[in-house]
Design a protein around this motif. Sequence first.
Motif, PDB file in Angstrom:
ATOM      1  N   ALA A   1       0.399  -1.009   0.392  1.00 39.31           N
ATOM      2  CA  ALA A   1      -0.009   0.089   0.280  1.00 39.31           C
ATOM      3  C   ALA A   1       0.651   1.182  -0.299  1.00 39.31           C
ATOM      4  N   MET A   2       2.047   1.525   0.832  1.00 43.74           N
ATOM      5  CA  MET A   2       2.521   2.314   0.934  1.00 43.74           C
ATOM      6  C   MET A   2       3.723   2.686  -0.096  1.00 43.74           C
ATOM      7  N   LEU A   3       3.589   1.415  -1.140  1.00 44.40           N
ATOM      8  CA  LEU A   3       4.625   1.832  -2.590  1.00 44.40           C
ATOM      9  C   LEU A   3       3.408   2.119  -3.588  1.00 44.40           C
ATOM     10  N   SER A   4       2.493   1.482  -3.305  1.00 43.82           N
ATOM     11  CA  SER A   4       1.680   2.165  -4.692  1.00 43.82           C
ATOM     12  C   SER A   4       0.933   3.050  -3.849  1.00 43.82           C
ATOM     13  N   ARG A   5       0.470   4.246  -5.529  1.00 45.09           N
ATOM     14  CA  ARG A   5      -0.623   5.460  -5.152  1.00 45.09           C
ATOM     15  C   ARG A   5      -1.864   5.370  -5.111  1.00 45.09           C
ATOM     16  N   ARG A   6      -1.984   4.482  -6.072  1.00 48.73           N
ATOM     17  CA  ARG A   6      -3.266   3.515  -5.816  1.00 48.73           C
ATOM     18  C   ARG A   6      -4.296   3.193  -4.492  1.00 48.73           C
ATOM     19  N   LEU A   7      -3.280   1.868  -4.194  1.00 50.40           N
ATOM     20  CA  LEU A   7      -3.082   0.854  -3.312  1.00 50.40           C
ATOM     21  C   LEU A   7      -3.251   2.551  -2.056  1.00 50.40           C
ATOM     22  N   TYR A   8      -2.505   3.074  -1.479  1.00 58.01           N
ATOM     23  CA  TYR A   8      -2.183   4.610  -1.005  1.00 58.01           C
ATOM     24  C   TYR A   8      -3.824   5.443  -0.875  1.00 58.01           C
ATOM     25  N   GLN A   9      -4.049   5.528  -2.053  1.00 55.30           N
ATOM     26  CA  GLN A   9      -5.136   6.275  -2.162  1.00 55.30           C
ATOM     27  C   GLN A   9      -6.674   5.278  -0.898  1.00 55.30           C
ATOM     28  N   LEU A  10      -6.738   4.065  -2.199  1.00 54.16           N
ATOM     29  CA  LEU A  10      -8.076   3.003  -1.297  1.00 54.16           C
ATOM     30  C   LEU A  10      -7.986   2.768  -0.356  1.00 54.16           C
ATOM     31  N   MET A  11      -6.705   2.917   0.611  1.00 53.96           N
ATOM     32  CA  MET A  11      -6.572   2.976   1.960  1.00 53.96           C
ATOM     33  C   MET A  11      -6.894   3.020   2.553  1.00 53.96           C
ATOM     34  N   ASN A  12      -6.813   5.079   2.560  1.00 49.99           N
ATOM     35  CA  ASN A  12      -6.851   6.194   2.925  1.00 49.99           C
ATOM     36  C   ASN A  12      -8.611   6.583   3.100  1.00 49.99           C
ATOM     37  N   TRP A  13      -9.067   6.353   2.227  1.00 48.43           N
ATOM     38  CA  TRP A  13     -10.610   6.592   1.284  1.00 48.43           C
ATOM     39  C   TRP A  13     -11.134   5.268   2.623  1.00 48.43           C
ATOM     40  N   SER A  14     -10.718   4.104   2.131  1.00 49.60           N
ATOM     41  CA  SER A  14     -11.826   3.137   2.963  1.00 49.60           C
ATOM     42  C   SER A  14     -11.296   3.299   4.390  1.00 49.60           C
ATOM     43  N   MET A  15     -10.522   3.805   5.204  1.00 45.61           N
ATOM     44  CA  MET A  15      -9.715   4.789   6.353  1.00 45.61           C
ATOM     45  C   MET A  15     -11.587   5.690   6.743  1.00 45.61           C
ATOM     46  N   LEU A  16     -11.623   6.381   5.793  1.00 46.04           N
ATOM     47  CA  LEU A  16     -12.440   7.558   6.026  1.00 46.04           C
ATOM     48  C   LEU A  16     -14.150   7.001   5.460  1.00 46.04           C
ATOM     49  N   LEU A  17     -14.406   6.605   5.143  1.00 49.98           N
ATOM     50  CA  LEU A  17     -15.826   6.256   5.010  1.00 49.98           C
ATOM     51  C   LEU A  17     -15.556   5.136   5.753  1.00 49.98           C
ATOM     52  N   ASP A  18     -15.587   3.735   6.614  1.00 49.35           N
ATOM     53  CA  ASP A  18     -15.331   3.631   7.815  1.00 49.35           C
ATOM     54  C   ASP A  18     -15.812   3.479   8.600  1.00 49.35           C
ATOM     55  N   GLY A  19     -15.076   5.070   8.664  1.00 56.73           N
ATOM     56  CA  GLY A  19     -14.974   6.172  10.034  1.00 56.73           C
ATOM     57  C   GLY A  19     -16.395   7.062  10.536  1.00 56.73           C
ATOM     58  N   LEU A  20     -16.785   7.000   9.156  1.00 58.20           N
ATOM     59  CA  LEU A  20     -17.939   7.839   8.805  1.00 58.20           C
ATOM     60  C   LEU A  20     -19.328   6.678   8.657  1.00 58.20           C
TER      61      LEU A  20
END
Length: 284
Positions: A160-179
């Motif tokens: 995830a930290m080496l792939s820009r796409r996975l990095y964004q997916l990781m951050n978006w999944s955390m935000l949406l699940d938190g909401l």
Amino acid sequence: MPESTEPSILATALHWLAPWEFEPLWGLACLAALGIYWRGVRHLRTLDPGAPPPGWPRHATFLIGLTLIYVVSQTRYDYLAQYMFFPHRAQHLVLHHAAPFLLVLATPPRVLAAGLPPRASSVHRLARPLLDLLQHPLVAPLLFVGLIAFWLTPSVHFDAMLSRRLYQLMNWSMLLDGLLFWWLVLTPHGRLGPGRRILLLLAVIPPQILIGAYLTFSPTVLFDVYEVCGRAWPLAPLVDQQIGGLITWIPATMMSVLGTLIVLRQLRRGDSQGHRHPSSPAHP
């Protein structure tokens, strides 16, 4: 006298507030959320003139939550989050805990309903089965803690930290699940009663303590991706990991304690209002 070559405070602030790697989706999401909230506050005065409008504390809470999302996702802080472990854990603390917590507290359901466009109701009907599944009392806490554990799995975290796409997916999944989670447990008159909401808040505490303690007391460095990419600061890798573990452990679990206190306060206010107005129906 020679002019000073040191950057001014304003220039330094603008440097840090400028996007590290601009992602239009984050900026558009922040603008859309601000527009929905503002539209909801304005329309609520027209639709329900007798209802008390949200006051400045709610406005300030909403703006703080939205600003936190922007800061950790679009400013130079995102650089630190990609090249140091403990800023990364602080970033996820904001996206998964603090910012959604503040946004949910600041946005009552009636404001959200008044702010969404009319077409949103049809989209909500289509997405309702998925939302019911994600906010099921058994699924929601497992997903809330499971996402933390999943993205902290060393092999997954490395990719995830080496792939820009996975990095964004990781951050978006955390935000949406938190909401989704904080909306479920903090919204009064929702699908769950106060007792079950408190139970969910308490249920997610022990796994987060275990994850944070494991990171803090591990004798070995678990995430070598920061050695591959280089660290933003000359901090010992194990110390970096220990600080990140403490962030995952203490502030995250305290958010559940704070949420429990808020639900108890909501319950107390509901009881007092019920005693004063025993014949008045509950809000939908």
